[in-house]
Design an enzyme around this catalytic site. Structure first.
Site, short mmCIF file in Angstrom:
data_model
loop_
_atom_site.label_atom_id
_atom_site.label_comp_id
_atom_site.label_asym_id
_atom_site.label_seq_id
_atom_site.Cartn_x
_atom_site.Cartn_y
_atom_site.Cartn_z
N ILE A 109 0.88 -1.19 0.00
CA ILE A 109 0.00 0.00 0.00
C ILE A 109 0.91 1.23 0.00
O ILE A 109 1.77 1.36 0.88
CB ILE A 109 -0.87 0.05 1.28
CG1 ILE A 109 -1.69 -1.24 1.44
CG2 ILE A 109 -1.77 1.29 1.28
CD1 ILE A 109 -2.39 -1.36 2.79
N HIS A 110 0.76 2.09 -1.01
CA HIS A 110 1.55 3.33 -0.94
C HIS A 110 0.87 4.51 -1.63
O HIS A 110 1.32 5.65 -1.52
CB HIS A 110 2.93 3.14 -1.58
CG HIS A 110 2.91 3.17 -3.09
ND1 HIS A 110 2.51 2.09 -3.85
CD2 HIS A 110 3.21 4.14 -3.97
CE1 HIS A 110 2.59 2.41 -5.12
NE2 HIS A 110 3.00 3.65 -5.23
N ARG A 111 -0.21 4.27 -2.39
CA ARG A 111 -0.87 5.32 -3.17
C ARG A 111 -1.30 6.46 -2.24
O ARG A 111 -1.84 6.20 -1.16
CB ARG A 111 -2.07 4.64 -3.82
CG ARG A 111 -2.72 5.25 -4.99
CD ARG A 111 -1.89 5.47 -6.21
NE ARG A 111 -1.20 4.31 -6.75
CZ ARG A 111 -0.10 4.41 -7.49
NH1 ARG A 111 0.45 5.57 -7.77
NH2 ARG A 111 0.47 3.33 -7.97
#
Ligand code: UD1
Ligand code: UDP
Length: 387
Positions: free
Chosen positions: A221-223
């Site tokens: 998860i990085h958005r």
């Protein structure tokens, strides 16, 4: 034909990995024809987000590192433009090669096109049709500053046509008479090249993490839409933790620094709970070879990453996409990627379905033949031959 000078611009983790495919093809086939100058904007700078890839993927050290680092969009992009402009004026390359959709891509496109250096864009034409994504603006502006545009998928090629790019344009190509190509994806080249190497060089990696083949789920998860919106991040992680406990399966999460920062500063008690949960393994970002092993041996993938969505396909793993929409639409149409946004009910539904048997899922070859970098470089050389 005299050797051409190609200025290769990278900045973020996936661009360094992508550049390795181009550098490798230059070394193997075109070292007499192409001199490569590598510029790193410094957008990513931690060893695990940058240095590790140069070492592991055998990319030569950047000729220039602009050391821009982290900042708000405007400041970060403007510092990159200033630095890239100076390098361009000094090096006077024949063309500038850009990858993907980051601020480093946009800065390269603006600096180069305004000084009339031809821009070549790899991963052209991808669209989410969601302009609240910083990447969507970067894509559109970079494509419209380019002279050669390499679209990795049919959908991307069609997007370019619907924005007025014409496949029938004939040489000489310029920013006003650009050429669009349908190619494969250079990340598929990389997967084919590095998958065997990963097995050899990182043989004990899964064991070190106490992971059992086919018995863990890989989560990234990085958005910004997920990390900066704390409510979304919380909903995603609470839902995934509950599912891991219910289904008795480990979730391994190599988390991007921005996700860790959000958790540590805005979701402290959830962060502590995740650390205490025996089903959750939060680990620092891993190297590309380590990532390949995690992808190749997992049961399924949950991600908001563009690159990881495609790699799920390369390794024939079902994928839950924590976004409203995706640029890799062929994967959704194929039924192997499921868009769930950050909706707990949809995450749960797809998680449970995909945990079951996946023998019926198919993974057709959407992304070329593994020789896309070679094709792109041949076309670049052709542009200069015809001049
Ligand atoms: C960028 C790209 C995104 C891409 C991603 C790949 C833009 C607008 N976004 O997002 O499209 O998917 O890279 O990973 O260009 N940080 C560190 N160490 C680092 C780098 C970043 O701690 O080495 C932290 C900083 O707090 C920084 C934050 O991560 O503010 C975000 O970094 P940034 O490069 O701005 O965007 P990404 O989220 O990495
Ligand atoms: N990746 C990696 N280590 C990690 C996470 C990702 O090597 O800990 C690789 C991944 O295999 C893919 C690329 O980085 O090739 C994707 O980058 P990221 O998810 O940061 O960005 P995006 O593709 O969404 O732009």
């Amino acid at each position: 034909m005299p050797q051409i000078k190609l200025l290769n611009i990278v900045g973020a983790r996936p661009q360094i990995i992508k550049a390795s495919a181009i550098s490798r093809a230059i070394r193997k086939y075109f070292s007499k024809d192409i001199a490569e100058i590598l510029v790193h904007t410094g957008q990513h700078y931690d060893n695990e987000m940058s240095g590790v890839f140069f070492d592991e993927l055998e990319i030569h050290k950047p000729h220039y590192n602009l050391g821009v680092g982290s900042a708000k969009h405007g400041r970060q992009t403007s510092m990159m433009i200033t630095g890239i402009e100076e390098v361009l004026l000094k090096e006077k390359p024949d063309c500038v090669l850009l990858y993907g959709d980051t601020n480093s891509t946009l800065a390269g496109a603006l600096a180069a096109s305004k000084l009339h250096f031809p821009v070549i864009h790899i991963e052209a034409g991808l669209r989410s049709f969601n302009k609240s994504m910083p990447e969507e603006l970067n894509r559109i502006m970079s494509d419209h500053s380019s002279t050669l545009l390499f679209a990795p998928t049919n959908a991307a090629f069609k997007n370019l046509m619907s924005e007025g790019f014409r496949p029938e344009n004939s040489p000489p190509y310029t920013i006003d008479n650009p050429k669009i190509y349908l190619t494969g994806d250079i990340m598929y080249d990389n997967t084919l090249f590095f998958a065997g190497l990963a097995e050899k060089k990182k043989a004990s990696f899964l064991e070190q993490l106490s992971l059992i083949r086919d018995n863990y789920i890989l989560v990234t998860i990085h958005r910004d839409s997920n990390t900066d919106d704390v409510a979304r991040l919380e909903e995603i992680l609470v839902t995934l933790k509950a599912l891991a406990e219910q289904k008795d399966i480990t979730l391994v999460m190599p988390l991007h620094p921005r996700t860790i920062i959000s958790l540590k500063t805005k979701l402290v008690s959830l962060y502590n709970e995740l650390w205490k949960c025996r089903y959750i393994k939060i680990i620092p970002p891993v190297s590309f070879l380590e990532m390949i092993l995690l992808e190749k041996n997992c049961r399924m993938i949950v991600t908001d990453s563009g690159g990881v969505q495609k790699e799920s396909h390369f390794f024939r793993k079902p994928c839950i996409v924590l976004r409203k929409e995706t640029e890799w639409i062929e994967l959704v149409n194929n039924g192997t990627s499921k868009l769930v946004d950050a909706d707990p009910e949809r995450i749960e539904e797809e998680f449970i379905k995909l945990m079951g048997s996946h023998s019926a899922l198919e993974y057709p070859g959407f992304y070329g033949d593994g020789k896309t970098a070679e094709f792109i470089l041949k076309e670049i050389l052709l542009m200069f031959e015809k001049e």
